[in-house]
Motif scaffolding. Structure first.
Motif, PDB file in Angstrom:
ATOM      1  N   PRO A   1      54.541  49.306  31.542  1.00 27.89           N
ATOM      2  CA  PRO A   1      53.491  50.224  31.127  1.00 27.89           C
ATOM      3  C   PRO A   1      53.224  51.252  32.209  1.00 27.89           C
ATOM      4  N   ALA A   2      52.754  52.412  31.809  1.00 27.17           N
ATOM      5  CA  ALA A   2      52.496  53.491  32.767  1.00 27.17           C
ATOM      6  C   ALA A   2      51.158  53.271  33.442  1.00 27.17           C
ATOM      7  N   ILE A   3      51.148  52.439  34.469  1.00 27.33           N
ATOM      8  CA  ILE A   3      49.915  52.106  35.162  1.00 27.33           C
ATOM      9  C   ILE A   3      50.142  52.140  36.657  1.00 27.33           C
TER      10      ILE A   3
ATOM     11  N   VAL B   1      49.342  39.325  31.437  1.00 30.66           N
ATOM     12  CA  VAL B   1      49.366  38.416  32.585  1.00 30.66           C
ATOM     13  C   VAL B   1      48.937  39.150  33.854  1.00 30.66           C
ATOM     14  N   ALA B   2      49.463  40.350  34.068  1.00 30.70           N
ATOM     15  CA  ALA B   2      49.112  41.109  35.264  1.00 30.70           C
ATOM     16  C   ALA B   2      47.617  41.406  35.323  1.00 30.70           C
ATOM     17  N   SER B   3      47.028  41.739  34.181  1.00 34.20           N
ATOM     18  CA  SER B   3      45.587  41.998  34.135  1.00 34.20           C
ATOM     19  C   SER B   3      44.800  40.755  34.516  1.00 34.20           C
ATOM     20  N   LEU B   4      45.197  39.605  33.943  1.00 34.42           N
ATOM     21  CA  LEU B   4      44.493  38.364  34.253  1.00 34.42           C
ATOM     22  C   LEU B   4      44.638  38.009  35.729  1.00 34.42           C
ATOM     23  N   VAL B   5      45.837  38.164  36.283  1.00 32.57           N
ATOM     24  CA  VAL B   5      46.063  37.844  37.693  1.00 32.57           C
ATOM     25  C   VAL B   5      45.170  38.696  38.588  1.00 32.57           C
ATOM     26  N   ASN B   6      45.094  39.990  38.325  1.00 31.77           N
ATOM     27  CA  ASN B   6      44.261  40.851  39.157  1.00 31.77           C
ATOM     28  C   ASN B   6      42.789  40.477  39.055  1.00 31.77           C
ATOM     29  N   ARG B   7      42.360  40.096  37.852  1.00 29.54           N
ATOM     30  CA  ARG B   7      40.952  39.705  37.704  1.00 29.54           C
ATOM     31  C   ARG B   7      40.664  38.395  38.426  1.00 29.54           C
ATOM     32  N   LEU B   8      41.617  37.462  38.377  1.00 33.59           N
ATOM     33  CA  LEU B   8      41.437  36.201  39.095  1.00 33.59           C
ATOM     34  C   LEU B   8      41.414  36.425  40.602  1.00 33.59           C
ATOM     35  N   GLN B   9      42.337  37.244  41.095  1.00 34.51           N
ATOM     36  CA  GLN B   9      42.342  37.544  42.524  1.00 34.51           C
ATOM     37  C   GLN B   9      41.076  38.292  42.929  1.00 34.51           C
ATOM     38  N   GLY B  10      40.578  39.141  42.046  1.00 27.51           N
ATOM     39  CA  GLY B  10      39.322  39.821  42.332  1.00 27.51           C
ATOM     40  C   GLY B  10      38.184  38.840  42.552  1.00 27.51           C
ATOM     41  N   LEU B  11      38.163  37.750  41.766  1.00 29.73           N
ATOM     42  CA  LEU B  11      37.114  36.744  41.927  1.00 29.73           C
ATOM     43  C   LEU B  11      37.175  36.115  43.315  1.00 29.73           C
ATOM     44  N   ALA B  12      38.378  35.905  43.834  1.00 30.36           N
ATOM     45  CA  ALA B  12      38.517  35.307  45.163  1.00 30.36           C
ATOM     46  C   ALA B  12      37.938  36.213  46.234  1.00 30.36           C
ATOM     47  N   TYR B  13      37.898  37.514  45.951  1.00 26.79           N
ATOM     48  CA  TYR B  13      37.308  38.474  46.883  1.00 26.79           C
ATOM     49  C   TYR B  13      35.904  38.892  46.473  1.00 26.79           C
ATOM     50  N   GLY B  14      35.351  38.186  45.482  1.00 30.50           N
ATOM     51  CA  GLY B  14      33.976  38.450  45.090  1.00 30.50           C
ATOM     52  C   GLY B  14      33.790  39.685  44.255  1.00 30.50           C
ATOM     53  N   VAL B  15      34.827  40.121  43.552  1.00 32.20           N
ATOM     54  CA  VAL B  15      34.739  41.339  42.748  1.00 32.20           C
ATOM     55  C   VAL B  15      35.030  41.008  41.289  1.00 32.20           C
TER      56      VAL B  15
ATOM     57  N   LEU C   1      36.315  42.364  38.206  1.00 35.59           N
ATOM     58  CA  LEU C   1      37.073  43.486  37.664  1.00 35.59           C
ATOM     59  C   LEU C   1      36.990  43.457  36.142  1.00 35.59           C
ATOM     60  N   PRO C   2      36.553  44.541  35.508  1.00 30.57           N
ATOM     61  CA  PRO C   2      36.543  44.564  34.038  1.00 30.57           C
ATOM     62  C   PRO C   2      37.959  44.574  33.504  1.00 30.57           C
ATOM     63  N   GLU C   3      38.176  43.907  32.390  1.00 34.03           N
ATOM     64  CA  GLU C   3      39.518  43.762  31.843  1.00 34.03           C
ATOM     65  C   GLU C   3      40.174  45.109  31.590  1.00 34.03           C
ATOM     66  N   GLU C   4      39.402  46.069  31.099  1.00 38.48           N
ATOM     67  CA  GLU C   4      39.984  47.354  30.756  1.00 38.48           C
ATOM     68  C   GLU C   4      40.366  48.202  31.966  1.00 38.48           C
ATOM     69  N   ARG C   5      39.922  47.795  33.166  1.00 38.20           N
ATOM     70  CA  ARG C   5      40.250  48.556  34.375  1.00 38.20           C
ATOM     71  C   ARG C   5      41.045  47.739  35.391  1.00 38.20           C
ATOM     72  N   ALA C   6      41.456  46.531  35.014  1.00 38.33           N
ATOM     73  CA  ALA C   6      42.051  45.617  35.989  1.00 38.33           C
ATOM     74  C   ALA C   6      43.404  46.092  36.510  1.00 38.33           C
ATOM     75  N   LEU C   7      44.066  47.000  35.793  1.00 35.14           N
ATOM     76  CA  LEU C   7      45.371  47.465  36.224  1.00 35.14           C
ATOM     77  C   LEU C   7      45.360  48.912  36.693  1.00 35.14           C
ATOM     78  N   GLU C   8      44.178  49.446  36.960  1.00 36.16           N
ATOM     79  CA  GLU C   8      44.084  50.812  37.443  1.00 36.16           C
ATOM     80  C   GLU C   8      43.763  50.827  38.922  1.00 36.16           C
ATOM     81  N   ALA C   9      44.281  51.836  39.613  1.00 38.42           N
ATOM     82  CA  ALA C   9      43.912  52.024  41.015  1.00 38.42           C
ATOM     83  C   ALA C   9      42.550  52.690  41.062  1.00 38.42           C
ATOM     84  N   LEU C  10      41.643  52.132  41.828  1.00 36.02           N
ATOM     85  CA  LEU C  10      40.286  52.664  41.933  1.00 36.02           C
ATOM     86  C   LEU C  10      40.040  53.157  43.346  1.00 36.02           C
TER      87      LEU C  10
END
Length: 500
Positions: A34-36, A170-184, A186-195
């Protein structure tokens, strides 16, 4: 406490070398692309010197209850930014030949509470894909500090159904799970975007602001099975390259082919953020059987101990090369379960081989993939060496005796440590090799502890597995409802803290 610190050394080295590297990338073929632009953590820089500065905090305070998602400025081509706090300096600075020094490991451990250390011992499964503030998995990762999660479609973490973009899911879920480890959060709709680093934070919530608990800032192990031949050994299928079974690879007697398949699996798993492979299987199928037990042979390289070891080394080297060393391999089922007479996950089987036979047939493949060069400073110095071993739910009469009524699987018995120390694995362990328990919620374990007719003794099982010599305890389907509830996890944590 001293025992806990000692057993966590190898685990922490693996975390610092594997899990601190980028998360989901979705950048390599043949996974659908995907183009992300992915959310990535900073890559460790070996040339820097250790710093004592604390983790960087965002410069703009977050809005805790966002009502809208602002339009973000486009990210310049080739630039990947992260909305997450930086990992601590100790986690980003390998200093001894590219590997963490003992001083760095001690420094990180010194900054962890007992509860933090206990939480990091667990690799868990969970239901669904909700990572919101009120979800169980958010509480387990952020509040209980669990060290890793294992993903599967059977638990509803993602889907392989037709029409589903499984790699993106899967990539979206992984980023959201890793975000939890850092206390963040991440909304599902933005989990694969660079912020933009440092803000705006209106669509991300810092959990510290909501709980008054600081994040641990240690990334998670994200585990999966991907052994080929579709279900049940291959978890990620839709959008991924179909892989041959281990038996098919072994039949070719070609380590180069095994290495090539490992490279494909490593590249694709790394692309979606998986950093721990629960495999390959190094059991030796010396006496093929029929029926369901015989079908287990599909997931083995063959019946010759030497060639099983060679194929295992080539496959592991392929995983490491394909993932740029970002995936830890966990070879199984130690110390070998190729000649069981029943399904080891359903019942505790017994291997009746003599000690000489075990040394001739079952142990050689594991010795082959734990062989290190004389000057190795860590397990990761040898591409063909496995990062970890997973114990079996089998008892071995040669190691455990033949006493009537004593049928404890070796993964829950003190003899596991004896085998590791006396059969040639001590050097690998001292250089950071991990021991991971077999799934502790399996029917075989439940039956062994009599849980079919009474309350599941989860605290005793976790303690037995830990004292047997494991660095990570795999809690699959561990709750009484086979879902791993937070309430039961609370009791496990308290029991572990008081018994370590």
């Amino acid at each position: 406490m001293h025992f806990l610190l000692k057993t966590m050394q190898g685990w922490l080295v693996a975390v610092m070398l594997v899990a601190t590297l980028p998360w989901a990338a979705l950048a390599q073929t043949p996974v659908a692309q995907p183009a992300i632009t992915p959310v990535l953590l900073p890559t460790p820089t070996p040339t820097k010197t250790p710093a004592s500065a604390p983790a960087l905090a965002p410069t703009v305070a977050p809005t805790l209850a966002p009502t809208s998602l602002p339009t973000l400025a486009p990210t310049p081509a080739g630039v990947v930014q992260s909305p997450l706090p930086q990992p601590s300096a100790a986690l980003t600075v390998p200093v001894v030949a590219g590997y963490p020094s003992a001083a760095l490991v001690d420094e990180v451990l010194a900054n962890m509470t007992v509860a933090d250390r206990v939480g990091q011992l667990f690799l868990i499964t969970f239901r669904g894909s909700d990572t919101g503030f009120d979800s169980d998995i958010a509480e387990l990762i952020y509040g209980y500090r669990v060290g890793g999660v294992a993903l599967s479609p059977g638990n509803g973490n993602f889907s392989n159904e037709k029409g589903v973009d499984t790699p993106r899911q899967v990539a979206s879920l992984v980023n959201r799970l890793q975000g939890l480890a850092y206390g963040v959060l991440l909304p599902e709709e933005r989990a694969l975007e660079a912020l933009p680093a440092g803000g705006p934070w209106s669509e991300e919530t810092l959990m510290q602001e909501m709980t008054n608990v600081s994040p641990l800032n240690l990334p998670l192990f994200i585990a999966a099975e991907q052994e080929g031949d579709n279900l049940p050994a291959t978890m990620l299928r839709r959008g991924f390259t179909p892989l041959p079974s281990q038996m098919a690879l072994g039949a070719a007697w070609n380590p180069e082919l095994a290495n090539a398949v490992g490279r494909i699996a490593g590249r694709e798993l790394n692309a979606v953020g998986v950093n721990m492979l629960l495999g390959p299987n190094l059991d030796v199928l010396e006496q093929p059987l029929t029926g369901q037990v015989g079908a287990l042979g599909i997931h083995m390289f063959g019946g010759d101990p030497f060639w099983v070891g060679q194929m295992g080394r080539a496959y592991i080297a392929g995983i490491h090369a394909g993932s740029a060393r970002r995936i830890a391999t966990i070879a199984r089922s130690f110390p070998g379960a190729g000649d069981v007479d029943r399904l080891p996950d359903e019942e505790v089987a017994t291997v009746q081989r003599s000690l000489e036979e075990l040394r001739r047939v079952t142990l050689p493949p594991f010795l082959s993939v734990t062989r290190l060069p004389a000057d190795a400073v860590a397990v990761q110095a040898e591409p063909s060496a496995t990062d970890g071993l997973m114990s079996s739910h089998v008892r071995y009469s040669a190691f455990q005796g033949t006493s009537l009524g004593r049928n404890t699987p070796i993964g829950l018995a003190p003899e596991l440590n004896m085998v590791l120390e006396q059969e040639g694995f001590a050097g690998w362990r001292s250089q950071g090799g991990l021991m991971v328990s077999g799934g502790l919620g399996s029917p075989a374990i439940r039956r062994h502890y009599g849980a079919a007719s009474q309350e599941f003794p989860f605290r005793r099982i976790a303690l037995d597995a830990f004292t047997a010599g494991h660095d990570l305890l795999y809690l699959n389907h561990f709750g009484s409802n086979a879902a791993g509830s937070v309430a039961e996890s609370d009791e496990i944590w308290e029991t572990e803290k008081h018994n370590i």
